[in-house]
Each structure stands twice: as C-alpha cells, then as structure tokens.
Scaffold this motif. Sequence first.
Motif, PDB file in Angstrom:
ATOM      1  N   UNK A   1       0.835  -1.206   0.000  1.00 47.52           N
ATOM      2  CA  UNK A   1       0.000   0.000   0.000  1.00 47.52           C
ATOM      3  C   UNK A   1       0.869   1.256   0.000  1.00 47.52           C
ATOM      4  N   UNK A   2       1.956   1.229   0.753  1.00 48.31           N
ATOM      5  CA  UNK A   2       2.871   2.366   0.758  1.00 48.31           C
ATOM      6  C   UNK A   2       3.468   2.591  -0.621  1.00 48.31           C
ATOM      7  N   UNK A   3       3.764   1.506  -1.306  1.00 54.64           N
ATOM      8  CA  UNK A   3       4.352   1.602  -2.647  1.00 54.64           C
ATOM      9  C   UNK A   3       3.382   2.233  -3.644  1.00 54.64           C
ATOM     10  N   UNK A   4       2.106   1.847  -3.547  1.00 56.97           N
ATOM     11  CA  UNK A   4       1.137   2.297  -4.544  1.00 56.97           C
ATOM     12  C   UNK A   4       0.349   3.531  -4.092  1.00 56.97           C
ATOM     13  N   UNK A   5       0.590   3.992  -2.875  1.00 61.30           N
ATOM     14  CA  UNK A   5       0.005   5.264  -2.410  1.00 61.30           C
ATOM     15  C   UNK A   5       1.111   6.080  -1.751  1.00 61.30           C
ATOM     16  N   UNK A   6       2.124   6.469  -2.510  1.00 64.37           N
ATOM     17  CA  UNK A   6       3.306   7.120  -1.921  1.00 64.37           C
ATOM     18  C   UNK A   6       3.010   8.454  -1.253  1.00 64.37           C
TER      19      UNK A   6
END
Length: 517
Positions: A268-273
């Motif tokens: 999620x962190x990767x795709x919602x930076x």
Amino acid sequence: MAKFVIAGRADCPYYAKTELLADYLQKNLPDFRIHKITQRPEVWEDWLKDVCEKNKWSHKNSPIIWRELLDRGGKGLLLGGYNEFLEHAQLYYDVTSSMTTELMMVIAQENLGAHIEKEQEEEGLKTCINPLQVWITSASAPACYNLIPILTSGEVFGMHTEISITLFDNKQAEEYLKSLVMETQDLASPVLRSVSICTKVEEAFCQAHVIVVLDDSTDKEVFTLEDCLRSRVPLCRLYGYLIEKNAHESVRVIVGGKTFVNLKTVLLMRYAPRIAHNIIAVALGVEGEAKAILARKLKTAPSYIKDVIIWGNISGNNYVDLRKTRVYRYESAIWGPLHYSRPLLNLIFDSEWIKREFVATLKNLTATGRQFGGILAAHSIATTLKYWYHGSPPGEIVSLGILSEGQFGIPKGIVFSMPVKFENGTWVVLTDLKDIEISEQIMTRMTSDLIQEKLVALGDKIHFQPYQSEHKDLVPHEEKNPVMSDADFLNQIPQTTFEKPQSLEFLNGFEGKTVES
C-alpha cells in the motif's frame, strides 16, 4: 485609533514579551487596539514568508508587528520586530517592559500549549460539522462486525467527534452489508451520523479520513505460496490508486488481519506514496495473545501485563520480547500502590516454560490463526486507532508495524513491528530504550522472510526460500523465535489445500469496472 497586529512563533519568548506589553497598552489606552496571531514553530517561517511577499515587506524573525491603517485602507504599515515595538511604546506612550528572561520563557511555553489546544478545539468543531469519514474494506469479514460497536461507542475518536461509516466490499456481499447497516443503525449511537455501503470500485474511499484494511475473504483453490504472495499486489495496487485519487489528503490507513500484514502494508505504501507516512500495521493482536498466555501462567489479568514488544513480521516470523515486560497489581509477598510493578521475568521462575511451552503455544496460535478471530482483530484495530488520535498511555510501550528507516539495525524499506509511543497525532519510535539489542541471528531470521515476501510479490524473485537457522531448534529464550512464519505455515500444508485469496475475483465482483493486474 491605533490598531497593531502582533504575529509570532507560538513558542517565541520575544513574542511573549511583546504580547504582555501590548496587553498593558490596550488596557490603559482607550484608542489602542491589538490583534494577535500565533503559528506553530514548524510552519512559522513559511507563514512569515507569505505575509512579507504579499505586503512587499522585509522581515525574518519572530515577532513581526505592523499597524493597520484603519482610516486609509490598503495594506498595513510595518513597524518591525520586538525592539522596534519597545522603542515605539517608550517614545509615544512612555511605557516600557521589565519582564525577566525566565518569565519570557515560561510564558512562551504557555503560549505554545494554548495555541495547540486552540487548534485542537477548532478541529473538533470542524469535525462536528463535517463528520469523520471512516471506511472499512472487506466489510463482510467477521472483524468488521465486531469493530463497528467499538467505533460507534465513542471510545476511539471521542464522544464529541461524529463519524460516518462506509462498508466497502464486492457486489456479492451487498445483501449482508445491508443487514449490517440496519444492525448498526439499531445501536442508536450518539456519535454515528450515518452508515452506508459501497460496492462500486470507482467510488471507494471518497473523502475518507480513516481507512481500515481487513483481510479479504478467500475461497478454496489450488495455489502455490508464490502465487499467494503475488495475489496481494493487484488489490493493494487498486487500493493505493483509489486512496491517492479519492481519499482526504490527511487520510490515515490502518492494516489489520492475520495473513501477510506487513506485506500488504508495504505494498500500500508503494502504490500510495503520497500518504505512505500515514499507513501502519496493527501488532496489538499478537501482543494481546502473548499477554493472555502469560497471565494464565501467573494467574493474573492480561491487562495487568505491560510492555510486551513484538518485533518483526506481525503475521509471521517475529520475536516476542519480554525483557521490558512488567506486571502490575500482582498478588505476592511484595505489594505496592497501583503504579507499582515488577519485571515479568523475575516472577516466572520456570525458565523452561518460557523457552518451550510459551513459545510453542504462541507459535500454534499464530500459525493456525486460532483465537485471532473477529473480536481480537477488532479490539486491536480500535485500540491502535484510539492511541493514534489521543496518544498512548504515558510511559507504556506499544508495538506497531511501520516502514523501517534503519532503526535498531533493521534494513530500510520493509514494514517491521517495533516499539513506539503515540503522541500528538503521530508515533515516535522508542530508539532510546536500553538493553533491547537484537542479535544478528534473530534479526536475520525476522528480516529474511519479509524481504523475500516483497521481492516475490513484486516479481523480482521467482521462488520463496524460508530462512533456515543453522542452530538447533531449541535455544535459550533470548535466541528463540516464538512464532512460525507465513511461509513456514503454508509450506506445511499440502498444496491442494491452499486457500486462494479472493483478490482477483474481488476486483471483478465490483459493479462499474474491472482492474487489470
């Protein structure tokens, strides 16, 4: 009439001295008026720069004082800073200030506290007008059923904060969600403004302030471990895109569940930076299980046991650290007031029980998911949210899954459970704790699986190879990993019994559109 605007950094002692002198002048001069503006220290420089650019002034320090030209209109007339205001007061009004430096510092800290309290009150009033938007994903999961009564009790966000809950799931769950909405309405909660459902993917997380990510439902199908890991990517990519697109800019995302929790959080962190700093993983479930086992051994209440630290993979290869754990209100020959506590390891004289039975029991609970049902998951999520908004108990250690920045020698770029405290709406990693060094063997064991999970899920590694220790299985407590990794558990199950996460089916189940992997 003379109207002066006094603006400054909330913790500035010179602003405090200027403010006191201005208050005296306003009280004793009929035609002297002041207007005060304070800003938090971290935003003061940007605020001052904007004001000076707008009015074409040159000023760099706190405070800044200008005179409003009430009889002429237009922009104000810059007076200057602290020294200029004192000279003006002495020249025109024959008044000066004799405030001591010590008193200046005290008032400055009081000003900062008052400013923060005022901001919180204003935020609370805004929330009453516009309720807090809470979204729960996979709302047909048992954890959601148990979470709703806690959220609507007022214990999490406060009795003065109204909330609106949106239950988000696929189209197949719509009838169940409708019945859940009716049950929620029957609670007649004073803090619940509304409850609704959403099954259209393009509308997900609209203006969300809080997003609770639960385990997605599963159906039986042949699946390999590597496919299980990779199947998390499409759903996390979808959620990340929707959060960035639809959610409020200050949204807080909390990831719960009992499978691949760390992996889902880092994806999620990767795709919602943009909001990666506001995504966390719940570790209090494992902490609660450990406390309950210890409490049964000591014949006390689990709530009396504090400061159990969960390191590593929340739903897999982790280390339950009891070195800082303390027991309160323990009935023994030594008895003290409510705040008196004793080290847990000094109360359990059977060290073999900790090395073997405690480890084995917790490993079994974590590996099979027993006792980590809807009640524990819901309570862990709600408690973490409560701490996030209102702070954790003073002096208490809380375990939380966050993105590693290299603390404690943990590799950067993985989500890792570690000790923190919550304060002022965020968390602080407790890097100053003493005597909690982790051996290289334990650290390697915990980080190896997390790094491989991420690599396999993203397609950078084909096969997952669980970490194999070169040491014997039974080792002293300080070197013993108390739980089994997700990979170890899955590898012990025949391939034909793997559960396929419904991530891909979930995407196609929404009304409106499908999403490509």
